[in-house]
Design a protein around this motif. Sequence first.
Motif, short mmCIF file in Angstrom:
data_model
loop_
_atom_site.label_atom_id
_atom_site.label_comp_id
_atom_site.label_asym_id
_atom_site.label_seq_id
_atom_site.Cartn_x
_atom_site.Cartn_y
_atom_site.Cartn_z
N PRO A 66 0.65 -1.19 0.01
CA PRO A 66 0.20 -0.21 0.12
C PRO A 66 0.82 1.10 0.04
CG PRO A 66 -1.03 -1.48 1.47
CD PRO A 66 0.33 -2.24 1.06
N SER A 67 1.99 1.21 0.61
CA SER A 67 2.81 2.37 0.84
C SER A 67 3.65 2.90 -0.65
CB SER A 67 4.04 2.36 1.80
OG SER A 67 3.31 2.11 3.12
N LEU A 68 4.00 1.74 -1.25
CA LEU A 68 4.50 2.02 -2.67
C LEU A 68 3.21 2.65 -3.67
CD1 LEU A 68 6.91 -1.07 -3.19
CD2 LEU A 68 7.50 1.26 -2.71
N ARG A 69 2.18 2.04 -3.50
CA ARG A 69 1.00 2.36 -4.32
C ARG A 69 0.71 3.86 -3.87
NH1 ARG A 69 -2.91 0.81 -7.81
NH2 ARG A 69 -5.08 1.58 -7.63
N ILE A 70 0.53 4.23 -2.70
CA ILE A 70 0.42 5.87 -2.54
C ILE A 70 1.47 6.56 -2.98
CG2 ILE A 70 0.25 7.32 -0.31
CD1 ILE A 70 -1.08 5.08 1.17
N LEU A 71 2.95 6.09 -2.87
CA LEU A 71 3.67 6.95 -3.43
C LEU A 71 3.55 6.96 -4.78
CD1 LEU A 71 7.01 5.48 -1.15
CD2 LEU A 71 5.64 7.70 -1.08
N ALA A 72 3.48 5.92 -5.54
CA ALA A 72 3.14 5.91 -7.02
C ALA A 72 1.95 6.95 -7.45
CB ALA A 72 2.88 4.69 -7.35
N LEU A 73 1.05 7.07 -6.71
CA LEU A 73 -0.05 8.24 -6.88
C LEU A 73 0.26 9.40 -6.53
CD1 LEU A 73 -3.20 6.14 -5.56
CD2 LEU A 73 -2.83 6.76 -7.99
N ALA A 224 0.50 9.90 -14.36
CA ALA A 224 1.81 10.02 -14.47
C ALA A 224 2.23 10.84 -15.81
CB ALA A 224 2.88 9.12 -14.18
N VAL A 225 1.42 9.97 -17.00
CA VAL A 225 1.81 10.24 -18.30
C VAL A 225 1.01 11.90 -18.65
CG1 VAL A 225 0.99 9.91 -20.76
CG2 VAL A 225 1.50 8.11 -19.35
#
Length: 292
Positions: A66-73, A224-225
């Motif tokens: 979940p942390s990586l997903r939050i960072l990605a968003l 991101a794009v």
Amino acid sequence: MSLLVSLSNLGFNYLLVAVLDLGVAGSAYGTVLAQGLALGAIVVYRQARLTHLLPRVVFSHLGLGPSLRILALGAPQSLGFVGLSLGAASILAALQMVGNEDYAVSVTAYGIVTRVMTFAFLPLLGLSQAMQTITGNNYGAGLFGRSAASLRLAAMIAFGFCGFVQVAFSAFAPQIASSFVADAAVVAKVAAIMPVIVALFFVSGPLMMLAAYFQAIGDALRAAVLSLSRPFVFAIPLTFALPLWWGEFGVWLAGPSAEALLLCVAVVLLWRHESYGGLIQALVPAKGRAEP
């Protein structure tokens, strides 16, 4: 909370800079203190059990995934601000590259334009954050028509606002510049470059809402794009490439050109966006569809 941070920052800056005479360091300390005050207020609010989202609940669910997903968003918006800074630095470097004789005048005029554009950007930022709240709640509840409608409304408001700003900034560029400086050369330069810089500003607002929409529904890749293509893929390279043919004018033309290219990318994303039932419905309301 944002208002608390801003007001406390002003208060700390006055105390540390004007009263204690700490200068630039005082301004930095004021920012840190304001952020610390906001963090403390959040902790106290949650510890007082005024919300179900207590600190222990938050930390108990902090896993790597979940942390990586939050960072990605969150990365697209953060890196987007980095791109704005790099874009400004690129423009200054490109102006030196073209070797124009009125470099100081051009830089001063560009500084005025960027300060004015900040006032136009902040309402768009607030609009995108309000839309994300509505979009996220409805999309999470499975009310896809409503989440699409939130994008449609935000894009329409952004389009109207940006169109008004573009017309006003283009028509009254000399008057705007005169409110900052009395130098006739700088005023003339602002009057020359501002209409070019804002040439496609009416497009930027809806595109910003679209990127925020993808972020709100958890689509980090498309967010991101749309957030990062303009500064890193289009604007910065064009800032150095276009002056090779058009000199200083090419520097100012890079921004609108990047906006046009980003619009093409957005059209392709919308056209190929089928995993959520087709996002075209966000811009063209679906007929005969009822939502509770």
